[in-house]
Design an enzyme around this catalytic site. Structure first.
Site, mmCIF file in Angstrom:
data_model
loop_
_atom_site.group_PDB
_atom_site.id
_atom_site.type_symbol
_atom_site.label_atom_id
_atom_site.label_comp_id
_atom_site.label_asym_id
_atom_site.label_seq_id
_atom_site.Cartn_x
_atom_site.Cartn_y
_atom_site.Cartn_z
ATOM 1 C CG HIS A 155 -0.296 0.376 2.568
ATOM 2 N ND1 HIS A 155 -0.290 -0.398 3.535
ATOM 3 C CD2 HIS A 155 0.302 1.409 3.332
ATOM 4 C CE1 HIS A 155 0.267 -0.187 4.493
ATOM 5 N NE2 HIS A 155 0.697 1.139 4.468
ATOM 6 C CG ASP A 186 -0.260 -4.231 2.433
ATOM 7 O OD1 ASP A 186 -0.028 -3.340 1.440
ATOM 8 O OD2 ASP A 186 -0.523 -3.360 3.177
ATOM 9 N N GLY A 261 3.157 6.955 8.147
ATOM 10 C CA GLY A 261 4.632 6.943 7.633
ATOM 11 C C GLY A 261 5.551 5.716 8.232
ATOM 12 C CG ASN A 262 5.982 4.047 12.261
ATOM 13 O OD1 ASN A 262 5.597 4.948 13.103
ATOM 14 N ND2 ASN A 262 7.277 3.736 12.467
ATOM 15 C CB SER A 263 2.950 1.865 6.314
ATOM 16 O OG SER A 263 1.759 1.843 7.146
ATOM 17 N N GLY A 319 -9.551 -25.555 -4.333
ATOM 18 C CA GLY A 319 -10.874 -25.261 -4.772
ATOM 19 C C GLY A 319 -11.999 -25.764 -3.915
ATOM 20 C CB VAL A 320 -12.200 -27.175 -0.371
ATOM 21 C CG1 VAL A 320 -12.022 -28.433 -1.351
ATOM 22 C CG2 VAL A 320 -11.111 -26.900 0.352
#
Length: 546
Positions: A155, A186, A261-263, A319-320
């Site tokens: 992000h 992310d 800003g820490n992200s 696919g379950v």
């Protein structure tokens, strides 16, 4: 003669005594005069001056850690052309937005910065920039390779037309290249060329982290480089929900201060090892409130290794579908299992269906190793290379059966699953409801009613009403659910429900298999909408009173 000597001696003693007395008087007068003068010159009479001691070494744990890791933590700034309002609205509400701060350092207030970063949702985006105005954002990252490879959040860079990196203690901005991203976790990998080896952080093992361990965050909150905060690990494996899109996000929770800003910056253990990548916070004010989340470094390392190898992340799937969270023991008991993953649905045409796995199977092992819950199944299958074969062991009719399943690509499986729709339902005909002891009122489904609501499965009876506070409400039954079985016994009419009820005693496990659809509720209100019927299995213990 002796008389004269006596007189001289007495005069000498008298003179000495007089001189001594005068001297004492002069001395006392001088001291008093000096004190008065000093009192007039001093702002705080009687105060003792402070003395600064020689420097001594205080606690070194955090200061040494900061000195060691600050060179490995970078400030990331991005710029981008503003997108249309419709494109902005399509972004996930849980995905962290980049702070739209001005790179030129405008005079906006800190509260405006909070509002633009968080908007009204601590997981979502802030307000878009003014039309035609070039956007900008800030974040952090951690150098993990001396060649300039940097881990950060997706992000932070997902909107960027240009990514620039500033190393700690410098003002030079290096243009960064985006190597690859992974929206499911992310995470993103970028690279700069600083024409010299860089200081890479030491990667730790997040599996060794315990609740209560020290945790240190380093980053650039609000663009303030090399900001160090400390706290503890508050929780592990924190699931914030969000469905399949966030199925791989199981966070370390910390009360180390994390702000906009820490992200993308590192969360560190007390020995300086990176144990997580700071990702998001929960806040009611837009700022730090002691609830921050970091993606464990073990997960981040798997993503990083795939990205630097292929530029993307590929995960396996079969696919379950299964219910999120912990499976009720009553449900597993009815199907003959103590632990495992209860299969609610199987995606048509996908590996599990091709191999022969069906709804209501309980997956108990993968390649002979037991599976205790859905998270473990997803982790094991997603880490298996696409195209390889695995042995899936299930309990069916309380007997173990093995199936060889070829692992598919998760993106293809999910796109196929999400793309299944059924015709738009219409208002069903009215009918009198039959009450049942569970706390529900039932309506039999004639072929005409089934066609009206777009339900094509065999059997079933429509739940027309759920009594508030009843057993049915407690286990999760809802109006407009279609009840198709109780404890694996098929239900086709309200009389079938009553017959099964009479066989149950207080304390018996009860499992309801229902089909539910968002489209049906819309149809009953006279609105159009697609009708996608999905299985749900709801379990509880038969109460003593009904």
């Amino acid at each position: 003669m002796n008389f004269l000597n006596t007189i001289r001696t007495r005069k000498l003693l008298s003179s000495c005594l007089i001189l001594f007395t005068l001297s004492i008087g002069i001395l006392i007068g001088t001291l008093l005069n000096t004190g008065v003068r000093a009192a007039k010159d001093q702002a705080a009479p009687g105060a003792t001056p402070l003395v600064i001691p020689n420097p001594v070494q205080l606690s070194t744990a955090f200061s040494q850690l900061a000195k060691q890791l600050e060179p490995s933590v970078v400030n990331i700034s991005i710029s981008y052309e503003p997108k249309s309002a419709s494109a902005t609205q399509k972004r996930s509400p849980r995905r962290r937005a980049v702070p739209n701060d001005d790179e030129d350092g405008g005079d906006e207030s800190m509260q405006d910065f909070f509002n633009r970063f968080f908007g009204n949702n601590p997981f979502g985006g802030g307000a878009p920039n003014a039309p035609g105005r070039r956007g900008s954002g800030l974040g952090s990252g951690v150098i993990v390779d001396p060649q300039g490879y940097i881990l950060t959040n997706n992000h932070v860079v997902e909107k960027a037309d240009r990514i620039q990196v500033t190393l700690a203690g410098t003002t030079t901005k290096y243009d960064a290249k985006l190597i690859g991203t992974d929206a499911d976790t992310d995470l993103a990998v970028i690279k700069i060329d600083a024409h010299r080896p860089l200081s890479a952080a030491k990667i730790g093992n997040s599996d060794s982290v315990q609740v209560g361990d020290w945790a240190v965050a380093i980053g650039s909150p609000f663009g303030l480089q090399a900001t160090v905060t400390a706290g503890i690990i508050s929780a592990k494996e924190r699931d914030l929900g969000g469905g399949q899109e966030h199925q791989f996000q199981r966070f370390l929770q910390t009360d180390a201060a994390i702000n906009p800003g820490n992200s993308g910056g590192p969360l560190l253990a007390i020995n300086g090892d990176v144990i997580g990548i700071n990702t998001m916070i929960v806040t009611g004010s837009g700022g730090y409130q002691g609830v921050g989340f970091a993606l464990p470094i073990n997960t981040a390392a798997k993503v990083y290794n795939q990205i630097i190898k292929t530029g993307k992340v590929t995960r396996g799937a079969i696919g379950v579908s299964f219910a999120p969270g912990e499976i009720k023991p009553e449900l597993l008991s009815v199907y003959g299992a103590k632990e495992g993953v209860f299969v609610q649905d199987v995606t048509p045409g996908m590996p599990a269906e091709k191999a022969g796995i069906r709804p209501e199977d309980v997956i108990v092992a993968v390649d002979g190793k037991p599976v205790k819950d859905g998270n473990e199944l997803v982790s094991r299958v997603s880490d298996t290379p696409v195209g390889s074969d695995v042995k899936i062991t299930v309990l069916r009719d309380k007997k173990r059966r093995d199936f060889i399943v070829k692992i598919g690509d998760r993106k293809e499986v999910l796109s196929r699953n999400l793309g299944v729709e059924r015709p738009n339902p219409v208002e069903p005909e009215k009918a009198d409801a039959t009450p049942a002891k569970f706390g529900i009122a039932l309506v039999n489904l004639t072929p005409a009613r089934k066609e009206a609501i777009g339900f094509k499965e065999k059997g079933g009876v429509l739940i027309d009403e759920v009594t508030p506070g009843s057993f049915a409400e407690d286990v999760g039954l809802a109006k407009d659910d279609i009840l198709v079985s109780i404890n694996r016994q098929p239900v086709e009419t309200a009389e079938d429900v009553k017959r099964i009820q009479n066989t149950l005693k207080p304390g018996d496990p009860v499992v309801f298999h229902v089909m539910r659809s968002d489209g049906l509720g819309a149809a009953r209100r006279g609105q159009s909408g697609s009708s996608k019927w999905v299985s749900a299995y709801l379990a509880g213990t038969m109460p003593s009173t009904q």
